[in-house]
Design an enzyme around this catalytic site. Structure first.
Site, PDB file in Angstrom:
ATOM      1  N   ARG A  63       0.821  -1.218   0.000  1.00  4.89           N
ATOM      2  CA  ARG A  63       0.000   0.000   0.000  1.00  4.89           C
ATOM      3  C   ARG A  63       0.854   1.267   0.000  1.00  4.89           C
ATOM      4  O   ARG A  63       0.494   2.268  -0.626  1.00  4.89           O
ATOM      5  CB  ARG A  63      -0.923  -0.034   1.229  1.00  4.89           C
ATOM      6  CG  ARG A  63      -1.967   1.055   1.221  1.00  4.89           C
ATOM      7  CD  ARG A  63      -3.020   0.823   2.284  1.00  4.89           C
ATOM      8  NE  ARG A  63      -3.999   1.876   2.316  1.00  4.89           N
ATOM      9  CZ  ARG A  63      -4.290   2.583   3.396  1.00  4.89           C
ATOM     10  NH1 ARG A  63      -3.686   2.326   4.552  1.00  4.89           N
ATOM     11  NH2 ARG A  63      -5.188   3.545   3.349  1.00  4.89           N
ATOM     12  N   HIS A  67       0.364   4.364  -2.538  1.00  9.33           N
ATOM     13  CA  HIS A  67       0.111   5.743  -2.080  1.00  9.33           C
ATOM     14  C   HIS A  67       1.249   6.676  -2.478  1.00  9.33           C
ATOM     15  O   HIS A  67       1.041   7.868  -2.659  1.00  9.33           O
ATOM     16  CB  HIS A  67      -0.115   5.768  -0.569  1.00  9.33           C
ATOM     17  CG  HIS A  67      -1.504   5.337  -0.186  1.00  9.33           C
ATOM     18  ND1 HIS A  67      -2.208   5.859   0.872  1.00  9.33           N
ATOM     19  CD2 HIS A  67      -2.327   4.406  -0.747  1.00  9.33           C
ATOM     20  CE1 HIS A  67      -3.400   5.279   0.949  1.00  9.33           C
ATOM     21  NE2 HIS A  67      -3.487   4.389  -0.019  1.00  9.33           N
ATOM     22  N   ASP A  68       2.454   6.143  -2.591  1.00 12.36           N
ATOM     23  CA  ASP A  68       3.554   6.981  -3.063  1.00 12.36           C
ATOM     24  C   ASP A  68       3.312   7.378  -4.521  1.00 12.36           C
ATOM     25  O   ASP A  68       3.368   8.560  -4.876  1.00 12.36           O
ATOM     26  CB  ASP A  68       4.888   6.220  -2.932  1.00 12.36           C
ATOM     27  CG  ASP A  68       6.076   7.102  -3.280  1.00 12.36           C
ATOM     28  OD1 ASP A  68       5.992   8.328  -3.040  1.00 12.36           O
ATOM     29  OD2 ASP A  68       7.084   6.595  -3.797  1.00 12.36           O
ATOM     30  N   ASP A  75       7.911   8.964  -6.005  1.00 18.03           N
ATOM     31  CA  ASP A  75       9.095   9.785  -5.699  1.00 18.03           C
ATOM     32  C   ASP A  75       9.444   9.751  -4.216  1.00 18.03           C
ATOM     33  O   ASP A  75      10.172  10.621  -3.730  1.00 18.03           O
ATOM     34  CB  ASP A  75       8.861  11.240  -6.135  1.00 18.03           C
ATOM     35  CG  ASP A  75       7.809  11.925  -5.266  1.00 18.03           C
ATOM     36  OD1 ASP A  75       7.013  11.199  -4.605  1.00 18.03           O
ATOM     37  OD2 ASP A  75       7.779  13.162  -5.222  1.00 18.03           O
ATOM     38  N   ASN A  95      -3.644   8.762   4.814  1.00 17.26           N
ATOM     39  CA  ASN A  95      -2.374   8.093   5.086  1.00 17.26           C
ATOM     40  C   ASN A  95      -2.137   7.781   6.557  1.00 17.26           C
ATOM     41  O   ASN A  95      -1.098   7.198   6.907  1.00 17.26           O
ATOM     42  CB  ASN A  95      -1.211   8.943   4.541  1.00 17.26           C
ATOM     43  CG  ASN A  95      -1.099   8.821   3.032  1.00 17.26           C
ATOM     44  OD1 ASN A  95      -1.612   7.869   2.448  1.00 17.26           O
ATOM     45  ND2 ASN A  95      -0.439   9.782   2.407  1.00 17.26           N
ATOM     46  N   HIS A 192      -6.007  -6.018  -2.675  1.00 17.21           N
ATOM     47  CA  HIS A 192      -6.761  -6.187  -1.432  1.00 17.21           C
ATOM     48  C   HIS A 192      -6.923  -7.655  -1.040  1.00 17.21           C
ATOM     49  O   HIS A 192      -7.666  -7.972  -0.130  1.00 17.21           O
ATOM     50  CB  HIS A 192      -8.126  -5.501  -1.549  1.00 17.21           C
ATOM     51  CG  HIS A 192      -8.026  -3.998  -1.521  1.00 17.21           C
ATOM     52  ND1 HIS A 192      -9.055  -3.162  -1.863  1.00 17.21           N
ATOM     53  CD2 HIS A 192      -6.991  -3.188  -1.175  1.00 17.21           C
ATOM     54  CE1 HIS A 192      -8.656  -1.898  -1.734  1.00 17.21           C
ATOM     55  NE2 HIS A 192      -7.411  -1.888  -1.324  1.00 17.21           N
ATOM     56  N   ASP A 254      -3.549 -14.268  -3.405  1.00 16.50           N
ATOM     57  CA  ASP A 254      -4.206 -15.226  -4.296  1.00 16.50           C
ATOM     58  C   ASP A 254      -5.382 -14.521  -4.966  1.00 16.50           C
ATOM     59  O   ASP A 254      -5.525 -13.304  -4.839  1.00 16.50           O
ATOM     60  CB  ASP A 254      -4.646 -16.478  -3.513  1.00 16.50           C
ATOM     61  CG  ASP A 254      -5.499 -16.114  -2.304  1.00 16.50           C
ATOM     62  OD1 ASP A 254      -6.088 -15.008  -2.293  1.00 16.50           O
ATOM     63  OD2 ASP A 254      -5.579 -16.920  -1.359  1.00 16.50           O
TER      64      ASP A 254
HETATM   65  C1  HEM Z   1      -9.001   1.266  -6.089  1.00 13.58           C
HETATM   66  C2  HEM Z   1      -8.953   2.152  -5.127  1.00 13.58           C
HETATM   67  C3  HEM Z   1      -8.521   1.829  -3.743  1.00 13.58           C
HETATM   68  C4  HEM Z   1      -9.146   2.219  -2.604  1.00 13.58           C
HETATM   69  C5  HEM Z   1     -10.404   3.065  -2.507  1.00 13.58           C
HETATM   70  C6  HEM Z   1      -8.399   1.663  -1.501  1.00 13.58           C
HETATM   71  C7  HEM Z   1      -8.707   1.870  -0.176  1.00 13.58           C
HETATM   72  C8  HEM Z   1      -8.106   1.227   0.874  1.00 13.58           C
HETATM   73  C9  HEM Z   1      -8.449   1.382   2.268  1.00 13.58           C
HETATM   74  C10 HEM Z   1      -9.518   2.328   2.800  1.00 13.58           C
HETATM   75  C11 HEM Z   1      -7.681   0.532   2.978  1.00 13.58           C
HETATM   76  C12 HEM Z   1      -7.759   0.262   4.487  1.00 13.58           C
HETATM   77  C13 HEM Z   1      -6.892   1.169   5.298  1.00 13.58           C
HETATM   78  C14 HEM Z   1      -7.098   0.902   6.772  1.00 13.58           C
HETATM   79  O1  HEM Z   1      -8.226   1.077   7.229  1.00 13.58           O
HETATM   80  O2  HEM Z   1      -6.128   0.533   7.465  1.00 13.58           O
HETATM   81  C15 HEM Z   1      -6.840  -0.163   2.055  1.00 13.58           C
HETATM   82  C16 HEM Z   1      -5.928  -1.125   2.393  1.00 13.58           C
HETATM   83  C17 HEM Z   1      -5.055  -1.688   1.513  1.00 13.58           C
HETATM   84  N1  HEM Z   1      -4.909  -1.382   0.181  1.00 13.58           N
HETATM   85 FE1  HEM Z   1      -6.143  -0.265  -0.914  1.00 13.58          FE
HETATM   86  N2  HEM Z   1      -7.360   0.945  -1.994  1.00 13.58           N
HETATM   87  C18 HEM Z   1      -7.376   1.013  -3.361  1.00 13.58           C
HETATM   88  C19 HEM Z   1      -6.450   0.477  -4.222  1.00 13.58           C
HETATM   89  C20 HEM Z   1      -5.355  -0.218  -3.844  1.00 13.58           C
HETATM   90  C21 HEM Z   1      -4.263  -0.589  -4.703  1.00 13.58           C
HETATM   91  C22 HEM Z   1      -4.138  -0.175  -6.166  1.00 13.58           C
HETATM   92  C23 HEM Z   1      -3.385  -1.319  -3.958  1.00 13.58           C
HETATM   93  C24 HEM Z   1      -2.086  -1.935  -4.363  1.00 13.58           C
HETATM   94  C25 HEM Z   1      -1.833  -2.382  -5.559  1.00 13.58           C
HETATM   95  C26 HEM Z   1      -3.939  -1.401  -2.629  1.00 13.58           C
HETATM   96  C27 HEM Z   1      -3.391  -2.122  -1.597  1.00 13.58           C
HETATM   97  C28 HEM Z   1      -3.897  -2.138  -0.317  1.00 13.58           C
HETATM   98  C29 HEM Z   1      -3.387  -3.018   0.711  1.00 13.58           C
HETATM   99  C30 HEM Z   1      -2.303  -4.065   0.551  1.00 13.58           C
HETATM  100  C31 HEM Z   1      -4.105  -2.717   1.871  1.00 13.58           C
HETATM  101  C32 HEM Z   1      -3.913  -3.347   3.246  1.00 13.58           C
HETATM  102  C33 HEM Z   1      -2.982  -2.468   4.059  1.00 13.58           C
HETATM  103  C34 HEM Z   1      -2.654  -3.005   5.439  1.00 13.58           C
HETATM  104  O3  HEM Z   1      -2.655  -4.215   5.628  1.00 13.58           O
HETATM  105  O4  HEM Z   1      -2.393  -2.174   6.329  1.00 13.58           O
HETATM  106  N3  HEM Z   1      -5.113  -0.699  -2.590  1.00 13.58           N
HETATM  107  N4  HEM Z   1      -7.105   0.287   0.781  1.00 13.58           N
END
Ligand code: HEM
Length: 328
Positions: A63, A67-68, A75, A95, A192, A254
């Site tokens: 993540r 976000h970067d 960057d 963030n 996700h 997976d």
């Molecule tokens: C499509 C739009 C996306 C939205 C709206 C979104 C939103 C979010 C949100 C709200 C969280 C939870 C944060 C928390 O409550 O701790 C999250 C977690 C995460 N997101 Fe996304 N995300 C998106 C796309 C992506 C993309 C493109 C990736 C990577 C390729 C990604 C990878 C992750 C990962 C791995 C987590 C888990 C982080 C952790 O375990 O702390 N997300 N995302």
């Protein structure tokens, strides 16, 4: 095990073949071959150690790179601390749930020891994200290197990050301004499959969804049984508890994310939104029923594409000594 080792060979090979036909803004896979030849081994070794102690950090590393890249390009701006006059990206609302900054500094410190002033923090993030996925049993891919670190990080620019409430039109728009298309959106959302979310990121779907404030006022697009399960974990005001985004396999990369989306059991409205467009819906439904190696290949390709967003190269930017502060 056999198909995994086959993937390990096929995925990077196919990515490489695909990329040979594309011009990348001065990034290259062998960028550090002379200046820091063991960069990838150093990162991999640290990542193995970090994740063996704290496996739940794989999601945060992936993540962090996302976000970067979505704010000012890849960057390293997400890693900078706020200064007396300026609130940095990492202190902006989207963030505040990021983790893993200490580990990034740990890996960077190892690289500074081996090859001082050479490897950028932006490249460290790209390598850590790749290794986090690989070590979670997901695909691997060649990381194009040579990004420079930016010197600016502004909290208000994080509005370029898609919010969990986003609908498909918003998501398409936010991805397309970064040069990422509909396929990248549905594929990268598959990230996700690992990691956790805070109750506060999903509680609006569980309670008082439209302002009626009664028990049935929930997101109608979330499976009812799943709502009960989530409610038993998350009270309306809980800001601390973490839920597994892909329950049962949140540490394994997976294709079960697509199974959850298809069953309307995914964490965010933005995940569900993938069912509202015929292309993304078809992708979700196909990959809910298998085709994991195709998803792995797609994920590798889209990660390489995302890692190229808005990069600083050549004489732009700098190689930060410490990832949280700009050089003097
Ligand atoms: C499509 C739009 C996306 C939205 C709206 C979104 C939103 C979010 C949100 C709200 C969280 C939870 C944060 C928390 O409550 O701790 C999250 C977690 C995460 N997101 Fe996304 N995300 C998106 C796309 C992506 C993309 C493109 C990736 C990577 C390729 C990604 C990878 C992750 C990962 C791995 C987590 C888990 C982080 C952790 O375990 O702390 N997300 N995302």
């Amino acid at each position: 095990m056999e198909s995994r080792s086959l993937n390990a060979v096929l995925v990077p090979l196919a990515s490489l073949i695909l990329l040979l036909g594309l011009t990348r803004a001065q990034l290259s896979v062998d960028y550090y071959s002379k200046t820091c030849p063991h960069v990838e081994e150093i990162v991999r070794k640290e990542m193995i150690q970090i994740l063996s102690v704290a496996p739940s950090l794989a999601g945060p590393f992936l993540r962090l790179h996302f976000h970067d890249c979505f704010v000012r390009g890849c960057d390293g701006s997400v890693l900078l601390d706020s200064t007396s006059g300026t609130k940095a990206e990492k202190d902006a609302k989207p963030n505040l749930t990021l983790r893993g900054f200490g580990s990034v500094e740990r890996v960077k410190a190892k690289l500074e020891k081996a090859c001082p002033n050479t490897v950028s923090c932006a490249d460290v993030l790209a390598l850590m994200a790749r290794d986090a996925v690989w070590l979670s049993k997901g695909p691997t891919w060649p990381v194009w290197l040579g990004r420079k670190d930016g010197r600016i990080s502004l909290a208000n620019e994080t509005k370029q990050l898609p919010p969990p409430k986003a609908n498909l039109t918003q998501l398409i728009q936010m991805f397309s301004v970064k040069g990422l298309d509909l396929k990248d959106l549905v594929v990268l959302s598959g990230g996700h499959t690992i990691g956790t979310a805070h109750c506060s990121s999903i509680s609006d779907r569980l309670y008082n969804f439209t302002g009626l404030d009664n028990l049935s006022d929930v997101d109608p697009f979330l499976d009812m049984k799943y709502i009960s399960k989530l409610r038993s974990k998350c009270s309306p005001t809980d800001t601390k508890t973490l839920i597994e985004m892909d329950p049962g396999s949140f540490k394994t990369f997976d294709n079960s994310y697509y199974k959850l989306v298809a069953k309307r059991r995914s964490a965010f409205h933005s995940d569900w939104a993938l069912l509202t467009n015929s292309f993304t819906r078809d992708y979700v439904l196909k990959h809910a029923n298998g085709f994991e190696s195709e998803f792995f290949q797609d994920f590798a390709d889209s990660m390489i594409k995302m890692g190229n967003v808005g990069v600083l190269t050549g004489s732009q930017g700098e190689i930060r000594k410490t990832c949280s502060v700009v050089n003097y």
